[in-house]
Design an enzyme around this catalytic site. Structure first.
Site, mmCIF file in Angstrom:
data_model
loop_
_atom_site.group_PDB
_atom_site.id
_atom_site.type_symbol
_atom_site.label_atom_id
_atom_site.label_comp_id
_atom_site.label_asym_id
_atom_site.label_seq_id
_atom_site.Cartn_x
_atom_site.Cartn_y
_atom_site.Cartn_z
ATOM 1 N N HIS A 66 0.832 -1.207 0.000
ATOM 2 C CA HIS A 66 0.000 0.000 0.000
ATOM 3 C C HIS A 66 0.869 1.261 0.000
ATOM 4 C CE1 HIS A 66 -3.644 -2.244 0.199
ATOM 5 N NE2 HIS A 66 -3.434 -2.727 1.416
ATOM 6 N N GLN A 69 1.760 1.893 -3.651
ATOM 7 C CA GLN A 69 0.678 2.461 -4.453
ATOM 8 C C GLN A 69 0.435 3.915 -4.083
ATOM 9 O OE1 GLN A 69 -0.950 1.771 -7.111
ATOM 10 N NE2 GLN A 69 -2.278 3.570 -6.937
ATOM 11 N N GLU A 70 0.441 4.221 -2.794
ATOM 12 C CA GLU A 70 0.106 5.565 -2.335
ATOM 13 C C GLU A 70 1.201 6.580 -2.622
ATOM 14 O OE1 GLU A 70 -2.792 6.448 -1.053
ATOM 15 O OE2 GLU A 70 -3.663 4.439 -0.966
ATOM 16 N N THR A 71 2.466 6.186 -2.512
ATOM 17 C CA THR A 71 3.572 7.155 -2.583
ATOM 18 C C THR A 71 4.645 6.769 -3.582
ATOM 19 O OG1 THR A 71 4.885 6.079 -0.846
ATOM 20 C CG2 THR A 71 3.217 7.674 -0.130
ATOM 21 N N ARG A 241 -1.766 -2.642 -6.375
ATOM 22 C CA ARG A 241 -1.542 -3.084 -4.997
ATOM 23 C C ARG A 241 -1.309 -4.592 -4.950
ATOM 24 N NH1 ARG A 241 -3.464 1.335 -1.606
ATOM 25 N NH2 ARG A 241 -4.820 2.727 -2.802
#
Length: 324
Positions: A66, A69-71, A241
């Site tokens: 995660h 994916q987020e950063t 992800r």
């Protein structure tokens, strides 16, 4: 602490650097360990025979997927595979600390605005008088005042600290602690990611009818289900992800079962009929005066916060509770 020692056995400082070679310098292994130490349930021990090491390894693989994916950099031209491009960004792309009015339920006439009052830019700032923004910051890209407030309370014992200074979630050790916090924080009707992965959350018949079952996919539902889950096919972000998780898993010694539910296509959102709808919030008890009751939906008063029962009674009944 024991949970920090467990994480260090699985991911060394050198291993951290190898897994995240393009990370922003603020995302240090030490900062991650500080965040782990603050929340002992993360990679903690179990008294009922559950394999704490195996659960920790799966938690780390899930969390790191995660993160990416987020950063992540998400750039195929770089020499590192995309799954190793996590922790590049401290702030959500397109936002900066001077921008006002984003990602906040700030209206003081609402219970959200009362429970987690948004900070205001002070005189001399270009946005003076306007509410500060709670866009994504840190490894988990923590967003909205209703997450910044509880996180601030968990760290400082005061919701206002990070509502007034949200930039600290990007610029200090809180950039990684915020991700550990979100992992262990239950938000009924959603279970915490911790409970979804360690076996504490057991889906009931209603959950199963909506496709909610243990596995990596349900953690995507917890994080961003409203955008990425429930469609007829896997959303591209959800697929990212999954791909990252399947890459981190062997590096961290995680055996992924063939039947693990990795995606969240066709998966319905959590609701109050599910097993994750824990009754951990106080609400007015309409059946009697001067009393509150536990409910399985979010209110301004949490049973996890000392003193919130009294605050609930005083709020709804305009009385002062005196402890004799």
């Amino acid at each position: 602490p024991g949970n920090v020692r467990r994480v260090e056995r699985i991911v060394s400082a050198a291993g951290w650097d190898w897994l995240f070679p393009r990370r922003a310098p603020e995302y240090t292994c030490t900062n991650f360990l500080k965040g782990v130490g603050k929340f002992p349930a993360f990679c903690g021990d179990y008294a009922d025979g559950r394999d704490a090491d195996a659960i920790c390894r799966k938690a780390l693989a899930t969390m790191f997927a995660h993160f990416t994916q987020e950063t992540g950099g998400h750039t195929s031209a770089r020499p590192e595979s995309q799954w190793r491009q996590g922790l590049v960004y401290l702030r959500e792309f397109g936002w900066n600390e001077a921008m006002a009015g984003g990602y906040g339920l700030c209206d003081p006439s609402t219970w959200q605005g009362q429970a987690w009052p948004c900070g205001v830019f002070t005189a001399g700032h270009p946005s003076a008088g306007h509410y500060k923004s709670y866009f994504g910051r840190g490894a988990k890209q923590l967003s909205y005042n209703y997450n910044y407030g509880p996180f601030s309370d968990a760290i400082f014992g005061d919701v206002r600290t990070l509502l007034d200074e949200p930039e600290r979630v990007a610029d200090t050790w809180l950039n990684l602690a915020s991700a550990v916090f979100f992992y262990v924080y239950p938000q009924p009707p959603k279970p915490s990611m911790l409970h979804a992965l360690d076996g504490t959350w057991q889906p009931n018949v209603h959950d199963l009818s909506g496709g909610l079952q243990p596995g990596f996919g349900v953690t995507t539902q917890i994080i961003n289900g409203g955008i990425e889950c429930g469609g007829a096919s896997e959303h591209v972000q959800s697929q990212n992800r999954i791909d990252y998780y399947l890459s981190f898993a062997p590096e961290l010694g995680v055996a992924v079962p063939q039947d693990e539910a990795l995606g969240c296509a066709n998966m319905q959102r959590f609701d109050t009929q599910g097993a994750g709808a824990l009754a951990i919030y106080w609400e007015q008890d309409w059946s009697q005066p001067n009393a509150c009751k536990l409910v399985n939906y979010q209110t301004a008063f949490s049973a996890l916060t000392e003193g919130d029962y009294v605050r609930c009674v005083e709020h709804w009944f305009d009385v002062e509770v005196v402890d004799e």
